[in-house]
Design a protein around this motif. Structure first.
Motif, PDB file in Angstrom:
ATOM      1  N   GLN A   1       0.871  -1.227   0.114  1.00 51.45           N
ATOM      2  CA  GLN A   1      -0.035   0.011  -0.068  1.00 51.45           C
ATOM      3  C   GLN A   1       1.065   1.510   0.166  1.00 51.45           C
ATOM      4  O   GLN A   1       0.442   2.242  -0.835  1.00 51.45           O
ATOM      5  N   LYS A   2       1.805   1.099   0.757  1.00 49.27           N
ATOM      6  CA  LYS A   2       2.836   2.305   0.801  1.00 49.27           C
ATOM      7  C   LYS A   2       3.306   2.508  -0.321  1.00 49.27           C
ATOM      8  O   LYS A   2       3.718   3.703  -0.916  1.00 49.27           O
ATOM      9  N   GLN A   3       4.022   1.619  -1.158  1.00 49.23           N
ATOM     10  CA  GLN A   3       4.559   1.610  -2.524  1.00 49.23           C
ATOM     11  C   GLN A   3       3.520   2.138  -3.369  1.00 49.23           C
ATOM     12  O   GLN A   3       3.687   3.075  -4.188  1.00 49.23           O
ATOM     13  N   ALA A   4       2.274   1.766  -3.605  1.00 53.16           N
ATOM     14  CA  ALA A   4       1.113   2.400  -4.337  1.00 53.16           C
ATOM     15  C   ALA A   4       0.962   3.925  -4.026  1.00 53.16           C
ATOM     16  O   ALA A   4       0.995   4.457  -5.145  1.00 53.16           O
ATOM     17  N   GLU A   5       1.001   4.263  -3.043  1.00 53.04           N
ATOM     18  CA  GLU A   5       0.798   5.578  -2.728  1.00 53.04           C
ATOM     19  C   GLU A   5       2.036   6.518  -3.091  1.00 53.04           C
ATOM     20  O   GLU A   5       1.766   7.650  -3.788  1.00 53.04           O
ATOM     21  N   LEU A   6       3.308   6.208  -2.975  1.00 49.72           N
ATOM     22  CA  LEU A   6       4.173   6.607  -3.311  1.00 49.72           C
ATOM     23  C   LEU A   6       4.544   6.744  -5.037  1.00 49.72           C
ATOM     24  O   LEU A   6       4.907   7.919  -5.635  1.00 49.72           O
ATOM     25  N   ILE A   7       4.086   5.678  -5.549  1.00 52.43           N
ATOM     26  CA  ILE A   7       4.139   5.551  -6.993  1.00 52.43           C
ATOM     27  C   ILE A   7       3.383   6.751  -7.416  1.00 52.43           C
ATOM     28  O   ILE A   7       3.674   7.464  -8.526  1.00 52.43           O
ATOM     29  N   ASP A   8       1.924   6.578  -6.948  1.00 51.70           N
ATOM     30  CA  ASP A   8       0.948   7.866  -7.551  1.00 51.70           C
ATOM     31  C   ASP A   8       1.516   9.226  -7.359  1.00 51.70           C
ATOM     32  O   ASP A   8       1.561   9.941  -8.265  1.00 51.70           O
ATOM     33  N   HIS A   9       2.240   9.134  -6.293  1.00 51.12           N
ATOM     34  CA  HIS A   9       2.893  10.648  -5.803  1.00 51.12           C
ATOM     35  C   HIS A   9       3.750  11.028  -6.771  1.00 51.12           C
ATOM     36  O   HIS A   9       3.855  12.109  -7.200  1.00 51.12           O
ATOM     37  N   PHE A  10       4.766  10.006  -7.178  1.00 51.61           N
ATOM     38  CA  PHE A  10       5.835  10.681  -8.000  1.00 51.61           C
ATOM     39  C   PHE A  10       5.580  10.779  -9.358  1.00 51.61           C
ATOM     40  O   PHE A  10       6.173  11.380 -10.297  1.00 51.61           O
ATOM     41  N   VAL A  11       4.364   9.737  -9.771  1.00 48.64           N
ATOM     42  CA  VAL A  11       3.839   9.777 -11.229  1.00 48.64           C
ATOM     43  C   VAL A  11       3.443  11.084 -11.327  1.00 48.64           C
ATOM     44  O   VAL A  11       3.521  11.778 -12.411  1.00 48.64           O
ATOM     45  N   ASN A  12       2.596  11.691 -10.255  1.00 46.61           N
ATOM     46  CA  ASN A  12       1.930  12.820 -10.550  1.00 46.61           C
ATOM     47  C   ASN A  12       2.780  13.977 -10.562  1.00 46.61           C
ATOM     48  O   ASN A  12       2.670  14.921 -11.271  1.00 46.61           O
ATOM     49  N   GLN A  13       4.125  13.918  -9.822  1.00 46.71           N
ATOM     50  CA  GLN A  13       5.023  15.023  -9.918  1.00 46.71           C
ATOM     51  C   GLN A  13       5.856  15.120 -11.138  1.00 46.71           C
ATOM     52  O   GLN A  13       5.996  16.057 -11.683  1.00 46.71           O
ATOM     53  N   ALA A  14       6.116  13.841 -11.673  1.00 49.49           N
ATOM     54  CA  ALA A  14       6.715  13.574 -12.905  1.00 49.49           C
ATOM     55  C   ALA A  14       5.904  14.334 -14.060  1.00 49.49           C
ATOM     56  O   ALA A  14       6.383  14.848 -15.154  1.00 49.49           O
ATOM     57  N   SER A  15       4.776  14.065 -14.032  1.00 51.38           N
ATOM     58  CA  SER A  15       3.710  14.416 -15.052  1.00 51.38           C
ATOM     59  C   SER A  15       3.636  16.156 -15.308  1.00 51.38           C
ATOM     60  O   SER A  15       3.347  16.385 -16.398  1.00 51.38           O
ATOM     61  N   VAL A  16       3.932  16.778 -14.357  1.00 52.29           N
ATOM     62  CA  VAL A  16       3.746  18.074 -14.374  1.00 52.29           C
ATOM     63  C   VAL A  16       5.208  18.876 -14.568  1.00 52.29           C
ATOM     64  O   VAL A  16       5.239  19.880 -14.628  1.00 52.29           O
TER      65      VAL A  16
ATOM     66  N   VAL B   1      15.687  12.193  -8.516  1.00 50.79           N
ATOM     67  CA  VAL B   1      16.562  11.917  -7.379  1.00 50.79           C
ATOM     68  C   VAL B   1      15.681  11.610  -6.086  1.00 50.79           C
ATOM     69  O   VAL B   1      16.159  10.792  -5.327  1.00 50.79           O
ATOM     70  N   GLU B   2      14.699  12.160  -5.961  1.00 47.39           N
ATOM     71  CA  GLU B   2      13.929  12.139  -4.510  1.00 47.39           C
ATOM     72  C   GLU B   2      13.283  10.889  -4.639  1.00 47.39           C
ATOM     73  O   GLU B   2      13.133  10.184  -3.729  1.00 47.39           O
ATOM     74  N   ALA B   3      12.804  10.290  -5.837  1.00 48.94           N
ATOM     75  CA  ALA B   3      12.148   9.098  -5.720  1.00 48.94           C
ATOM     76  C   ALA B   3      13.206   7.867  -5.740  1.00 48.94           C
ATOM     77  O   ALA B   3      12.911   6.991  -5.140  1.00 48.94           O
ATOM     78  N   THR B   4      14.460   7.994  -6.310  1.00 48.74           N
ATOM     79  CA  THR B   4      15.259   7.172  -5.947  1.00 48.74           C
ATOM     80  C   THR B   4      16.034   7.159  -4.771  1.00 48.74           C
ATOM     81  O   THR B   4      16.696   6.193  -4.501  1.00 48.74           O
ATOM     82  N   SER B   5      15.684   8.031  -3.982  1.00 43.73           N
ATOM     83  CA  SER B   5      16.240   8.253  -2.713  1.00 43.73           C
ATOM     84  C   SER B   5      15.387   7.728  -1.610  1.00 43.73           C
ATOM     85  O   SER B   5      15.654   7.582  -0.360  1.00 43.73           O
ATOM     86  N   HIS B   6      14.009   7.610  -2.054  1.00 41.85           N
ATOM     87  CA  HIS B   6      13.133   7.547  -0.926  1.00 41.85           C
ATOM     88  C   HIS B   6      13.161   6.225  -0.342  1.00 41.85           C
ATOM     89  O   HIS B   6      13.334   5.019  -0.745  1.00 41.85           O
ATOM     90  N   PRO B   7      13.240   5.996   0.924  1.00 39.81           N
ATOM     91  CA  PRO B   7      13.347   4.890   1.960  1.00 39.81           C
ATOM     92  C   PRO B   7      12.330   3.786   1.511  1.00 39.81           C
ATOM     93  O   PRO B   7      12.508   2.497   1.864  1.00 39.81           O
ATOM     94  N   SER B   8      11.299   4.025   1.071  1.00 40.41           N
ATOM     95  CA  SER B   8      10.074   3.270   1.072  1.00 40.41           C
ATOM     96  C   SER B   8       9.822   2.784  -0.185  1.00 40.41           C
ATOM     97  O   SER B   8       8.616   2.322  -0.648  1.00 40.41           O
ATOM     98  N   LEU B   9      10.379   3.565  -1.598  1.00 41.37           N
ATOM     99  CA  LEU B   9      10.226   3.098  -2.898  1.00 41.37           C
ATOM    100  C   LEU B   9      11.061   2.197  -3.572  1.00 41.37           C
ATOM    101  O   LEU B   9      12.293   2.539  -3.561  1.00 41.37           O
TER     102      LEU B   9
END
Length: 246
Positions: free
Chosen positions: A5-20, A31-39
């Motif tokens: 569930q944590k992965q899914a929420e983080l993926i949605d967050h970074f997908v939205n960030q990258a889209s804009v 860098v933030e996505a590849t550094s996040h301790p739970s992704l």
């Protein structure tokens, strides 16, 4: 919250960030996505159109970094470090965690020597601390540290992103497994039928034996009655005759 569930929420967050974002602005997101301790999964971010558009541009290095974290290992980074940006400590840790997952995909017993080589770890204590604190405690792997045999026995490992072309081989593997399972199920069903048939035969045989025993008992009883009764009758007549004579 579980890791999926944590992965899914983080993926949605970074997908939205990258889209804009576009161009170099995507660098900080990656860098933030590849550094996040739970992704630990990045294929959905790779699929974002703005990220894919980095290929062939002056900012393509960010795309290469994201591809490295999706499919690569620490050894891959070392082999291409000249053409890639220097990783921050959190990225180094993440890539080493992902390296353990890659090794666990094909082997369930990982020798310490191999792990130390792949992770640039110099001693067993450091390796075991890494496996416990950065892998098992995080929840991406479960297993047993065998100090006597100097190996890590993998019981569970989270899956990584599928590499290009890997989906076909996975489907083939799953299809083969399904066929094997079907054959095994048929074999089990046949053995169950055989066992049921043998059980019925045993019951039938037992009934036949019991019937024969009963027939023998009746026959013996009848024969015994046939022999004893005349003897009793003769003895009675003899006694009666003696009584009369007296």
């Amino acid at each position: 919250m579980d890791i999926e569930q944590k992965q899914a929420e983080l993926i949605d967050h970074f997908v939205n960030q990258a889209s804009v974002q576009k161009g170099s602005a995507l660098g900080s997101v990656i860098v933030e996505a590849t550094s996040h301790p739970s992704l630990f999964a990045f294929s959905e971010i790779l699929a974002v159109s703005t990220v894919a558009e980095l290929e062939g541009t002056e900012n393509s290095v960010y795309l290469e970094v994201l591809q490295l974290f999706a499919h690569g290992t620490w050894s891959d980074y070392k082999s291409n470090s000249v053409s890639l940006p220097q990783l921050v400590p959190d990225q180094v840790l993440k890539l080493k965690q992902l390296t353990v997952l890659t090794l666990a995909e094909t082997k369930k017993v990982l020798p310490y020597d191999q792990l130390m080589l792949e992770l640039d770890v110099t001693n067993v204590r450091e390796l075991e601390d890494f496996l416990i604190n950065e892998c098992m405690y995080v929840g991406i792997v479960r297993g047993k540290l065998d100090q006597l045999r100097r190996c890590f026995e993998v019981q569970f490992a989270a899956g990584r992103d599928l590499r290009p072309g890997q989906l076909g081989s996975m489907i083939q593997t799953l299809s083969k497994w399904l066929g094997t399972s079907d054959n095994l199920l048929i074999s089990i069903q046949e053995k169950i039928k055989w066992a049921d048939m043998m059980s019925e035969l045993d019951k039938k045989h037992q009934k036949e034996v019991e019937d024969r025993v009963e027939d023998v008992k009746k026959s013996l009883s009848l024969k015994l009655h046939t022999v004893i009764r005349p003897m009793l009758t003769s003895e009675g007549l003899r006694r009666s005759t003696l009584n009369l004579v007296e």
